[in-house]
Design an enzyme around this catalytic site. Structure first.
Site, PDB file in Angstrom:
ATOM      1  N   GLY A  12       0.496  -1.229   0.130  1.00 27.40           N
ATOM      2  CA  GLY A  12      -0.162   0.352   0.129  1.00 27.40           C
ATOM      3  C   GLY A  12       0.763   1.095   0.122  1.00 27.40           C
ATOM      4  O   GLY A  12       0.590   2.479   0.495  1.00 27.40           O
ATOM      5  N   ASP A  62      -2.744  -6.829  -5.794  1.00 27.62           N
ATOM      6  CA  ASP A  62      -3.406  -6.816  -4.796  1.00 27.62           C
ATOM      7  C   ASP A  62      -3.372  -7.926  -3.620  1.00 27.62           C
ATOM      8  O   ASP A  62      -3.177  -9.107  -4.208  1.00 27.62           O
ATOM      9  CB  ASP A  62      -4.889  -7.147  -5.876  1.00 27.62           C
ATOM     10  N   TYR A 153     -14.181  -2.639  10.308  1.00 26.26           N
ATOM     11  CA  TYR A 153     -12.287  -2.627  10.657  1.00 26.26           C
ATOM     12  C   TYR A 153     -11.848  -2.527  11.496  1.00 26.26           C
ATOM     13  O   TYR A 153     -10.728  -2.828  12.086  1.00 26.26           O
ATOM     14  CB  TYR A 153     -12.459  -0.773  10.498  1.00 26.26           C
ATOM     15  N   ALA A 155     -12.738  -4.912  13.644  1.00 29.30           N
ATOM     16  CA  ALA A 155     -12.683  -6.887  13.765  1.00 29.30           C
ATOM     17  C   ALA A 155     -11.241  -7.105  12.898  1.00 29.30           C
ATOM     18  O   ALA A 155     -10.709  -7.797  13.336  1.00 29.30           O
ATOM     19  CB  ALA A 155     -13.725  -7.685  13.426  1.00 29.30           C
ATOM     20  N   ALA A 156     -11.103  -6.640  11.821  1.00 31.09           N
ATOM     21  CA  ALA A 156      -9.724  -6.808  11.278  1.00 31.09           C
ATOM     22  C   ALA A 156      -8.760  -6.338  12.076  1.00 31.09           C
ATOM     23  O   ALA A 156      -7.556  -7.406  11.693  1.00 31.09           O
ATOM     24  CB  ALA A 156     -10.005  -6.528   9.733  1.00 31.09           C
ATOM     25  N   LYS A 157      -8.297  -5.260  12.640  1.00 32.37           N
ATOM     26  CA  LYS A 157      -7.367  -4.291  13.384  1.00 32.37           C
ATOM     27  C   LYS A 157      -7.482  -5.196  14.728  1.00 32.37           C
ATOM     28  O   LYS A 157      -6.097  -4.706  15.019  1.00 32.37           O
ATOM     29  CB  LYS A 157      -7.532  -2.858  13.192  1.00 32.37           C
TER      30      LYS A 157
HETATM   31  N1  LIG Z   1      -4.018   7.935   7.856  1.00 32.07           N
HETATM   32  C1  LIG Z   1      -4.793   7.397   8.945  1.00 32.07           C
HETATM   33  O1  LIG Z   1      -4.861   8.870  10.032  1.00 32.07           O
HETATM   34  C2  LIG Z   1      -4.405   5.936  10.238  1.00 32.07           C
HETATM   35  C3  LIG Z   1      -4.896   5.752  11.102  1.00 32.07           C
HETATM   36  C4  LIG Z   1      -4.711   4.414  11.728  1.00 32.07           C
HETATM   37  C5  LIG Z   1      -4.358   3.479  10.962  1.00 32.07           C
HETATM   38  N2  LIG Z   1      -4.767   3.964   9.642  1.00 32.07           N
HETATM   39  C6  LIG Z   1      -3.740   2.559   8.695  1.00 32.07           C
HETATM   40  O2  LIG Z   1      -2.914   2.767   8.241  1.00 32.07           O
HETATM   41  C7  LIG Z   1      -2.478   2.189   6.497  1.00 32.07           C
HETATM   42  C8  LIG Z   1      -2.351   3.667   5.249  1.00 32.07           C
HETATM   43  O3  LIG Z   1      -3.041   3.901   5.485  1.00 32.07           O
HETATM   44  P1  LIG Z   1      -3.239   5.276   4.792  1.00 32.07           P
HETATM   45  O4  LIG Z   1      -4.221   6.314   5.461  1.00 32.07           O
HETATM   46  O5  LIG Z   1      -1.771   5.689   4.226  1.00 32.07           O
HETATM   47  O6  LIG Z   1      -4.144   5.174   3.889  1.00 32.07           O
HETATM   48  P2  LIG Z   1      -3.929   5.118   1.601  1.00 32.07           P
HETATM   49  O7  LIG Z   1      -5.471   4.470   1.214  1.00 32.07           O
HETATM   50  O8  LIG Z   1      -3.688   7.325   1.821  1.00 32.07           O
HETATM   51  O9  LIG Z   1      -3.328   4.068   1.498  1.00 32.07           O
HETATM   52  C9  LIG Z   1      -3.446   2.747   1.306  1.00 32.07           C
HETATM   53  C10 LIG Z   1      -2.582   1.657   0.135  1.00 32.07           C
HETATM   54  O10 LIG Z   1      -3.068   1.064  -0.063  1.00 32.07           O
HETATM   55  C11 LIG Z   1      -3.384   0.426  -1.472  1.00 32.07           C
HETATM   56  N3  LIG Z   1      -4.471  -0.554  -1.336  1.00 32.07           N
HETATM   57  C12 LIG Z   1      -5.694  -0.679  -1.013  1.00 32.07           C
HETATM   58  N4  LIG Z   1      -6.280  -1.888  -1.725  1.00 32.07           N
HETATM   59  C13 LIG Z   1      -4.861  -2.847  -1.391  1.00 32.07           C
HETATM   60  C14 LIG Z   1      -4.497  -3.795  -2.052  1.00 32.07           C
HETATM   61  N5  LIG Z   1      -6.009  -5.208  -2.120  1.00 32.07           N
HETATM   62  N6  LIG Z   1      -3.219  -4.309  -2.566  1.00 32.07           N
HETATM   63  C15 LIG Z   1      -2.244  -3.481  -2.514  1.00 32.07           C
HETATM   64  N7  LIG Z   1      -2.702  -1.772  -2.378  1.00 32.07           N
HETATM   65  C16 LIG Z   1      -3.948  -1.757  -1.855  1.00 32.07           C
HETATM   66  C17 LIG Z   1      -4.452   1.277  -1.764  1.00 32.07           C
HETATM   67  O11 LIG Z   1      -4.351   1.848  -3.722  1.00 32.07           O
HETATM   68  C18 LIG Z   1      -3.802   2.801  -1.299  1.00 32.07           C
HETATM   69  O12 LIG Z   1      -2.785   3.320  -1.847  1.00 32.07           O
HETATM   70  C19 LIG Z   1      -3.649   1.557   7.301  1.00 32.07           C
HETATM   71  O13 LIG Z   1      -3.590   0.410   7.398  1.00 32.07           O
HETATM   72  C20 LIG Z   1      -5.044   2.367   8.116  1.00 32.07           C
HETATM   73  O14 LIG Z   1      -5.738   1.446   8.534  1.00 32.07           O
HETATM   74  C21 LIG Z   1      -4.714   4.503   8.833  1.00 32.07           C
END
Ligand SMILES: NC(=O)c1ccc[n+]([C@@H]2O[C@H](COP(=O)([O-])OP(=O)(O)OC[C@H]3O[C@@H](n4cnc5c(N)ncnc54)[C@H](O)[C@@H]3O)[C@@H](O)[C@H]2O)c1
Length: 246
Positions: A12, A62, A153, A155-157
């Site tokens: 990601g 993916d 979310y 549950a997953a986390k």
């Molecule tokens: N931003 C926050 O405040 C926050 C807070 C808590 C947790 N998180 C966690 O941090 C992580 C990153 O968050 P973010 O804010 O950078 O999100 P984001 O949406 O900017 O980035 C996530 C990326 O994952 C990619 N993605 C989606 N499905 C995919 C797949 N099947 N295979 C490969 N890539 C895939 C998307 O294209 C995207 O670029 C996530 O796990 C999110 O749950 C973020």
């Protein structure tokens, strides 16, 4: 440089936190496979890393597809011969209150956040076991403690935390550290589009009284994948300004 000679997969990493993390690891010398199902965004991260003098390749796998994840790992090994670091960062939400949550919303979020992390960890594990070296960092969220509208979310986390604890135990004997970061609300162009009242409520719950920065996440991941933290495993590190839940 803390990661000279190391290689890393960051999933990601076309997204905000993943890009910041991939760039930070590359800046410390790691060669990075920038995974993202959105290959255009992955390539932008690669370009940014190359621009700062690092080495990276883009990969559009993916992570919810088990066979494709295995192939991604083979490509990584063909390219650089070793995998030292896996950062399971790919994740997303599909919020709804319980009575309205659809099967599709449930499955999408469980598949991406939980199954994807399992597939990637499993795919790198034999190689890391063989080399008696590895660092795996999973990504949960403070929602792992429960958040209204996020049954899927949360549950997953929570599952990601359980995965970390279980595989951390299994892999410790092979000198593989498995930890989990738990970001609070991090300021990104995406969180900037949220309703102001939601942001204000979360900042109020945050003792440091502000949202986090992408670099707060990248710095913590760097610590966890470097040998500075070699006696730390099976931990959930809250990067949340002291916020403990919603
Ligand atoms: N931003 C926050 O405040 C926050 C807070 C808590 C947790 N998180 C966690 O941090 C992580 C990153 O968050 P973010 O804010 O950078 O999100 P984001 O949406 O900017 O980035 C996530 C990326 O994952 C990619 N993605 C989606 N499905 C995919 C797949 N099947 N295979 C490969 N890539 C895939 C998307 O294209 C995207 O670029 C996530 O796990 C999110 O749950 C973020």
């Amino acid at each position: 440089m803390k990661l000279e000679g190391k290689t890393a997969i960051v999933t990601g990493a076309g997204g905000y936190l993943g890009r910041g993390t991939a760039m930070q690891l590359a800046q410390e010398g790691a060669k990075v496979m920038v995974n993202d199902v959105n290959l255009t965004e992955a390539q932008k991260t690669v370009d940014a890393i190359i621009h700062q003098g690092g080495q990276a390749i883009a990969d559009g796998t993916d992570v919810t597809r088990s066979d494709d994840v295995n192939k991604m790992v083979v490509r990584m090994l063909d390219r650089w011969g070793q995998i030292d670091i896996l950062v399971n960062n790919a994740g997303d939400i599909r919020d709804a209150l319980l009575p309205a949550m659809t099967d599709e919303q449930w499955e999408f979020v469980i598949d991406l956040n939980l199954k994807g992390s399992f597939y990637c960890a499993r795919a790198v594990s034999s190689h890391m076991i063989e080399r008696r070296y590895g660092k795996i960092v999973n990504t949960t969220s403070m929602a792992y403690k429960g958040n209204a509208g996020q049954a899927n979310y949360s549950a997953a986390k929570s599952g990601v935390v359980g995965l970390t604890l279980a595989i951390g135990l299994e892999l410790a004997r092979y000198n593989i550290n498995v930890n989990c970061i738990s970001p609070g609300m991090i300021e990104t162009p995406r969180t900037n589009t949220l309703d102001k009242t939601i942001v204000e409520r979360i900042v109020k719950l945050t003792p440091l009284r502000r949202m986090g920065e992408i670099s707060d996440i990248a710095n913590a991941v760097l610590f966890l994948v470097s040998d500075d933290s070699k006696y730390i495993t099976r931990q959930v590190i809250h990067i949340s300004g002291g916020m403990e839940g919603f």
